[in-house]
Scaffold this motif. Structure first.
Motif, mmCIF file in Angstrom:
data_model
loop_
_atom_site.group_PDB
_atom_site.id
_atom_site.type_symbol
_atom_site.label_atom_id
_atom_site.label_comp_id
_atom_site.label_asym_id
_atom_site.label_seq_id
_atom_site.Cartn_x
_atom_site.Cartn_y
_atom_site.Cartn_z
ATOM 1 N N GLY A 67 -0.286 -6.369 -17.490
ATOM 2 C CA GLY A 67 -1.300 -5.610 -16.771
ATOM 3 C C GLY A 67 -1.320 -4.200 -17.324
ATOM 4 N N PRO A 68 -2.471 -3.531 -17.210
ATOM 5 C CA PRO A 68 -2.540 -2.156 -17.724
ATOM 6 C C PRO A 68 -1.715 -1.208 -16.865
ATOM 7 N N ASN A 69 -1.605 0.037 -17.287
ATOM 8 C CA ASN A 69 -0.852 1.030 -16.509
ATOM 9 C C ASN A 69 -1.391 1.100 -15.090
ATOM 10 N N GLY A 70 -0.487 1.152 -14.146
ATOM 11 C CA GLY A 70 -0.896 1.291 -12.753
ATOM 12 C C GLY A 70 -1.366 -0.006 -12.124
ATOM 13 N N ALA A 71 -1.139 -1.137 -12.800
ATOM 14 C CA ALA A 71 -1.616 -2.413 -12.264
ATOM 15 C C ALA A 71 -0.747 -2.905 -11.113
ATOM 16 N N GLY A 72 0.424 -2.342 -10.966
ATOM 17 C CA GLY A 72 1.299 -2.770 -9.876
ATOM 18 C C GLY A 72 2.474 -3.620 -10.330
ATOM 19 N N LYS A 73 2.765 -3.603 -11.612
ATOM 20 C CA LYS A 73 3.861 -4.430 -12.119
ATOM 21 C C LYS A 73 5.208 -3.955 -11.593
ATOM 22 N N SER A 74 5.463 -2.656 -11.750
ATOM 23 C CA SER A 74 6.771 -2.148 -11.297
ATOM 24 C C SER A 74 6.909 -2.292 -9.794
ATOM 25 N N THR A 75 5.824 -2.063 -9.088
ATOM 26 C CA THR A 75 5.860 -2.209 -7.627
ATOM 27 C C THR A 75 6.230 -3.637 -7.259
ATOM 28 N N THR A 76 5.622 -4.611 -7.935
ATOM 29 C CA THR A 76 5.935 -6.012 -7.664
ATOM 30 C C THR A 76 7.406 -6.281 -7.931
ATOM 31 N N MET A 77 7.896 -5.747 -9.041
ATOM 32 C CA MET A 77 9.309 -5.992 -9.367
ATOM 33 C C MET A 77 10.217 -5.377 -8.319
ATOM 34 N N ARG A 78 9.854 -4.187 -7.840
ATOM 35 C CA ARG A 78 10.678 -3.576 -6.788
ATOM 36 C C ARG A 78 10.660 -4.434 -5.527
ATOM 37 N N MET A 79 9.534 -5.054 -5.254
ATOM 38 C CA MET A 79 9.466 -5.916 -4.060
ATOM 39 C C MET A 79 10.285 -7.184 -4.267
ATOM 40 N N SER B 59 4.894 -5.955 -19.295
ATOM 41 C CA SER B 59 4.442 -5.172 -20.435
ATOM 42 C C SER B 59 2.963 -4.886 -20.252
ATOM 43 N N HIS B 60 2.502 -3.818 -20.893
ATOM 44 C CA HIS B 60 1.059 -3.630 -20.905
ATOM 45 C C HIS B 60 0.481 -3.974 -22.265
ATOM 46 N N LEU B 61 1.321 -4.516 -23.145
ATOM 47 C CA LEU B 61 0.842 -4.884 -24.477
ATOM 48 C C LEU B 61 0.789 -6.397 -24.621
ATOM 49 N N ARG C 109 0.851 -1.193 0.000
ATOM 50 C CA ARG C 109 0.000 0.000 0.000
ATOM 51 C C ARG C 109 0.878 1.232 0.000
ATOM 52 N N TYR C 110 0.447 2.255 -0.748
ATOM 53 C CA TYR C 110 1.062 3.576 -0.637
ATOM 54 C C TYR C 110 -0.032 4.502 -0.142
ATOM 55 N N GLY C 111 -0.005 4.838 1.117
ATOM 56 C CA GLY C 111 -1.097 5.637 1.654
ATOM 57 C C GLY C 111 -2.393 4.877 1.475
ATOM 58 N N ARG C 112 -3.327 5.453 0.703
ATOM 59 C CA ARG C 112 -4.598 4.770 0.547
ATOM 60 C C ARG C 112 -4.686 3.937 -0.721
ATOM 61 N N THR C 113 -3.687 4.097 -1.605
ATOM 62 C CA THR C 113 -3.678 3.263 -2.820
ATOM 63 C C THR C 113 -3.168 1.874 -2.474
ATOM 64 N N VAL C 114 -3.892 0.873 -2.908
ATOM 65 C CA VAL C 114 -3.382 -0.482 -2.783
ATOM 66 C C VAL C 114 -2.741 -0.816 -4.123
ATOM 67 N N ALA C 115 -1.418 -0.768 -4.165
ATOM 68 C CA ALA C 115 -0.719 -0.953 -5.441
ATOM 69 C C ALA C 115 -0.690 -2.428 -5.820
ATOM 70 N N VAL C 116 -0.457 -3.284 -4.833
ATOM 71 C CA VAL C 116 -0.423 -4.723 -5.071
ATOM 72 C C VAL C 116 -1.260 -5.372 -3.975
ATOM 73 N N ASP D 240 11.540 -4.583 -16.829
ATOM 74 C CA ASP D 240 10.284 -3.832 -16.713
ATOM 75 C C ASP D 240 10.082 -3.010 -17.984
ATOM 76 N N GLU D 241 9.087 -3.378 -18.755
ATOM 77 C CA GLU D 241 8.774 -2.690 -20.010
ATOM 78 C C GLU D 241 10.032 -2.401 -20.833
ATOM 79 N N PRO D 242 10.761 -3.445 -21.210
ATOM 80 C CA PRO D 242 12.061 -3.193 -21.834
ATOM 81 C C PRO D 242 11.963 -2.592 -23.236
HETATM 82 N N1 LIG Z 1 6.327 5.186 -4.581
HETATM 83 C C1 LIG Z 1 4.994 5.259 -4.735
HETATM 84 N N2 LIG Z 1 4.274 6.112 -3.974
HETATM 85 C C2 LIG Z 1 2.943 6.187 -4.104
HETATM 86 N N3 LIG Z 1 2.220 5.466 -4.969
HETATM 87 C C3 LIG Z 1 2.874 4.597 -5.764
HETATM 88 C C4 LIG Z 1 4.292 4.454 -5.690
HETATM 89 N N4 LIG Z 1 4.658 3.527 -6.588
HETATM 90 C C5 LIG Z 1 3.539 3.115 -7.196
HETATM 91 N N5 LIG Z 1 2.454 3.743 -6.712
HETATM 92 C C6 LIG Z 1 1.059 3.522 -7.118
HETATM 93 O O1 LIG Z 1 0.852 2.140 -7.160
HETATM 94 C C7 LIG Z 1 0.099 1.769 -8.294
HETATM 95 C C8 LIG Z 1 0.862 0.765 -9.099
HETATM 96 O O2 LIG Z 1 1.961 1.390 -9.712
HETATM 97 P P1 LIG Z 1 3.044 0.625 -10.599
HETATM 98 O O3 LIG Z 1 4.058 1.614 -11.007
HETATM 99 O O4 LIG Z 1 3.514 -0.564 -9.878
HETATM 100 O O5 LIG Z 1 2.188 0.188 -11.861
HETATM 101 P P2 LIG Z 1 2.675 -0.480 -13.212
HETATM 102 O O6 LIG Z 1 1.883 -1.699 -13.367
HETATM 103 O O7 LIG Z 1 4.143 -0.616 -13.220
HETATM 104 O O8 LIG Z 1 2.215 0.585 -14.276
HETATM 105 P P3 LIG Z 1 2.901 1.018 -15.671
HETATM 106 O O9 LIG Z 1 2.454 0.064 -16.699
HETATM 107 O O10 LIG Z 1 2.342 2.378 -15.912
HETATM 108 O O11 LIG Z 1 4.372 1.047 -15.467
HETATM 109 C C9 LIG Z 1 -0.212 3.056 -9.027
HETATM 110 O O12 LIG Z 1 -1.514 3.442 -8.664
HETATM 111 C C10 LIG Z 1 0.794 4.032 -8.509
HETATM 112 O O13 LIG Z 1 0.250 5.315 -8.501
#
Ligand SMILES: Nc1ncnc2c1ncn2[C@@H]1O[C@H](COP(=O)(O)OP(=O)(O)OP(=O)(O)O)[C@@H](O)[C@H]1O
Ligand SMILES: [Mg+2]
Lengths: 259, 249, 327
Positions: C34-46, C184-186, C10-17, C152-154
């Motif tokens: 997954g589409p933009n904002g699906a949480g892919k990059s967040t998962t990879m960072r984890m 990828s989102h494609l 979670r980031y504040g109130r957003t549930v990213a994953v 991540d989206e290479p």
């Molecule tokens: N450091 C952060 N602080 C606050 N919110 C974040 C942070 N990182 C990601 N988020 C939120 O978490 C959600 C998932 O983001 P993430 O970047 O993981 O998506 P994504 O699947 O990689 O999207 P994209 O295809 O656009 O790269 C989004 O709603 C984003 O706004």
């Protein structure tokens, strides 16, 4: 060891440490010489009546300058990593964040120490060349401390800069906080009615300056040591203690939060 | 007018000016409260002592003003700006104007808030703004902040590098000027001509100096001091505009 | 092998994953879709131990990232090509990375050669084009010769040649037995490179399966028939409850039967009724559209607990026809 090597490569493969190193030495020596030459000419003209003396520590009046540059350099060593997100690459390569922070501290502290020694001895050496009619020989242990101590003070200063940089993760914020604190905050706090005098010895940069006998509140001949709660080594120990505490907090915070 | 609006939008749509304004207000007022609280019969509160901490605010405002330009260079938005408005002189003037105005407002707020804190904490102290000098001590803070901001914008534009500009400004204002004024004999002669010293002379001249400040006779009156400070800032701005027009964005 | 169990961030109130579990197997390219904002990059960072999960954990060959000794030898990653100090040369960037994990300096030259950056290795990375930065990022990922690779989206912002190069590289890495996890989102992009898919929407798992399975189940199929007795066939099919519409074409009108229908069913019905067929073909809906349908309503889909959405509404059918890809 490999972490240390990586941090060393990282530090020296950008330009800003080189610029900062140069600036440190040039400022320390430059201002030291201006101060030395004006003081010397004044004492020559007016004799012992003036409240100034010319001695070894007169050559060291530029040290505080160098300390400020070291603060900025040390803070930048970590804030730029956050700015350019290389901190993520770093923690990906070395997940042990404590060892990253320790390596950074060691490298930057070592660099600061070397710069401190170079700057201090360069000031003293150049001073001896330029001003020959005063005795600038280093004789007493106190005089050795005032010159050779610069390295230690710079190293501690670097740790403080690094810690604040890691805590703020923001270049302008860290630099402003550090410089305003060191140059203005401590002055003004020392000037608070009544309590200021009592707090002053416990302001870290004041303590560090006391160790070297330089800084805005110090002067050759000024009898600062009398009513202080510590001697010179106590002062530097306190300064180092503050740095260590700040650094530990920074390490803790860096380990806790997301990269 | 549009340019001013553009610069205003740009400034307020990022976070750092807000942080800076908050910091300027909080640190200055907090410190004023500290001083007022510890004052007593031996250190009476005067109009000037309430402004003793204004330098904190000034430093933060210098940083804010420098950041207003250096961040544009860092993120490359300066190119977008010069692309949208090729007249760089106009852009820089608008930016300087907006930043200086904001700095002036922050200065007045900080000054009167500090004065108000003194009034509230020490109702018995003589803090009435009776003379022109009293007014200058308080209201003058805004003028100094505004002129300081102009100087900082100029330095920021010339250096184009956040850490460099901030370090240069702070070390100059806080350390170089102090050390130069502290030089034996020559220090006193140079002192009036150091810009930030001139600025504090403008604010402090006349009246009872705060503890620790030494009174030195000055070659100018208070308004002369401000005029000199403004002159330095204006010169800096002119140089900046010439340079910015010459080099690549 | 990457195993994620119940990952939540979670980031504040957003549930990213949100309670995400999946496994990524070696020897294959696994797409992370997954589409933009699906949480892919967040998962990879984890996965890389950069962000701390609020719940759950992710293991790499059974270990957490922090337990890996010299992690670059196990996991290489390209999350963002711009994570480089702009004033540092490409070679210096790789050199400190190599040193940090005790890798020999010659690896730096090798990977630079591999990605084709040798000639610009001593220039400052800040002046690199997007394609060059991407190549530098890939060089960094390959530095430790790791068995597991994350990208991540290479292909973002790359020219066709660069895209082709990356696709070939990923396939080759997988063929060497490595675990390759690419986001990828494609879907069309993934369909060309990935054998397996992990599909996410709004931070939740939508599907984990092979690409072929996903394409089969997720994309709507329809059957197109042409016949001289079109009206008769249409009546019969309508009576049997099939959804259909008439589609004019250069070779005369055709019927398009949608919903869960196979060409066998339509063919058999036609034979029963002695209807002559001139064409009987299956076609798949647009992958992108199917993907959007799944991930866009991921929440609804999860609460229903059903398979991929049933017969689509008329609106999306039009979309499907308009953007349809015949297979
Ligand atoms: N450091 C952060 N602080 C606050 N919110 C974040 C942070 N990182 C990601 N988020 C939120 O978490 C959600 C998932 O983001 P993430 O970047 O993981 O998506 P994504 O699947 O990689 O999207 P994209 O295809 O656009 O790269 C989004 O709603 C984003 O706004
Ligand atoms: Mg992403």
């Amino acid at each position: 060891m490999s972490v240390l090597g990586a941090e060393r490569i990282k530090l020296f493969s950008t330009k800003s440490p080189w610029w900062s190193s140069l600036a440190t030495v040039v400022f320390v020596v430059g201002f030291g010489m201006i101060f030395l030459l004006t003081t010397a000419s004044l004492v020559r003209e007016d004799g012992p009546a003036v409240p100034f003396r010319v001695g070894v520590s007169t050559t060291q009046q530029g040290i505080f300058f160098g300390q400020m540059v070291i603060l900025v350099m040390a803070a930048l060593a970590i804030t730029t990593e956050y700015r350019f997100n290389t901190i993520k690459t770093t923690f990906q390569a070395i997940p042990g964040r404590t060892s990253v922070m320790l390596s950074k501290a060691l490298i930057i502290g070592l660099l600061a120490a070397v710069l401190g020694e170079i700057a201090a001895f360069a000031s003293w050496g150049l001073g001896r060349l330029l001003v020959t009619d005063f005795d600038l020989t280093i004789r007493t242990a106190d005089q050795w401390r005032q010159v050779a101590g610069a390295g230690l003070v710079f190293a501690i200063t670097a740790i403080i800069g690094l810690a604040v940089g890691a805590l703020t993760r923001h270049t302008a914020g860290a630099v402003t906080a550090l410089l305003v604190w060191a140059m203005l905050g401590e002055q003004l706090i020392g000037a608070i009615p009544r309590v200021g005098d009592k707090i002053q010895p416990w302001l870290p940069f004041n303590a560090g300056g006391h160790f070297l006998g330089v800084g805005p509140n110090q002067n050759e001949g000024a009898q600062t040591g009398t009513d202080l709660p510590y001697n010179a080594w106590g002062a530097v120990a306190y300064f180092a203690g503050v740095a260590v505490v700040l650094f530990l907090v920074a390490v803790l915070v860096v380990n806790r939060r997301d990269a | 007018m549009t340019l001013l609006a553009v610069e205003r939008i740009k400034l307020f749509s990022t976070r750092s000016p807000w942080w800076c304004m908050l910091a300027a207000l909080a640190v200055t007022c907090g410190f004023t409260a500290l001083i007022t609280g510890t004052s007593g019969d031996d250190y009476p509160v005067s109009v000037q002592t309430t402004q003793f901490a204004s330098n904190f605010g000034l430093m933060v405002i210098l940083v804010m003003a420098a950041l207003a330009v250096t961040t544009e260079y860092r993120f490359g938005t300066i190119r977008a700006t010069f692309q949208a408005v090729p007249n760089r002189t106009a852009v820089l003037l608008a930016k300087t104007g907006v930043v200086a105005l904001l700095a002036g407002v922050v200065g007045e707020v900080v000054a009167f808030a500090s004065w108000g804190i003194g009034k509230v904490m020490r109702p018995s102290a003589d803090l009435a703004l009776n003379s022109a000098a009293d007014w200058r001590h308080v209201a003058g803070v805004g003028l100094v902040f505004a002129v300081g901001a102009v100087l900082a914008v100029a330095v920021g534009t010339l250096v184009r590098h956040t850490a460099g500009a901030v370090t240069l400004l702070l070390v100059w204002a806080l350390l170089v000027e102090t050390l130069l004024s502290a030089l034996p004999t020559v220090g006193e002669k140079i002192q009036p001509w150091l810009p930030f010293n001139a600025a504090s002379n403008f604010m402090l001249m006349g009246g009872t100096p705060p503890p620790g400040a030494s009174v030195v006779s000055q070659p100018y009156g208070p308004w002369g001091a401000l005029a000199y400070f403004t002159g330095v800032a204006a010169a800096g701005l002119v140089i900046t505009i010439v340079v910015a027009n010459r080099r690549d964005a | 092998m990457i195993e994620a169990v119940g990952l939540t961030k979670r980031y504040g109130r957003t549930v990213a994953v949100d309670n995400l579990s999946f496994t990524v197997k070696p020897g294959r390219v696994t797409g992370f879709l997954g589409p933009n904002g699906a949480g892919k990059s967040t998962t990879m960072r984890m996965i890389l131990g950069l962000d701390r999960p609020d719940a759950g954990q992710v293991r790499i060959d059974g270990k957490t990232y922090h337990q890996l000794d010299r992690p670059l030898r196990t996991v290489g990653a390209l999350l963002d090509a711009k994570w480089v100090h702009p004033n540092r040369s490409a070679r210096a960037h790789l050199r400190w990375l190599a040193r940090s994990n005790g890798l020999p300096n010659r690896r730096v030259g090798e990977v630079l050669e591999l990605v084709g950056l040798t000639s610009v290795a001593d220039r400052r990375a800040g002046g690199f084009s997007l394609g060059m930065s991407q190549r530098l990022g890939i060089a960094a990922a390959l530095l430790g010769d790791p068995q597991i690779l994350l990208f991540d989206e290479p292909v973002n912002g790359l020219d066709p040649e660069g895209i082709h190069w990356i696709r070939q590289l990923m396939k080759r890495l997988a063929a060497e037995g490595r675990t390759v996890f690419v986001s990828s989102h494609l879907l069309s992009e993934m369909a060309q490179t990935a054998q397996d898919l992990v599909v996410v929407g709004r931070g939740r798992l939508i599907a984990q399966c092979t690409t072929a399975e996903f394409v089969d189940t997720a994309s709507e199929t329809s059957v197109r028939v042409r016949s001289p007795q079109l009206d008769r066939l249409r009546e019969v099919l309508l009576r049997k409850g099939y959804a259909l519409h008439v589609e004019p074409g250069v070779d005369g009108n055709a019927l398009v039967v949608t919903g869960s229908v196979t060409s066998e069913q339509v063919g058999e019905i036609a034979a029963e009724q002695d209807v002559v067929l001139h064409e009987l073909s299956v076609r798949r809906g647009s992958l992108e559209e199917a993907f959007m349908r799944l991930t866009g309503d991921s929440v609804e889909y999860r609460t229903d607990g059903q398979g991929p959405a049933g017969p689509a509404a008329a609106g999306s059918e039009d979309l499907m026809v308009a953007g349809g890809v015949n297979r």
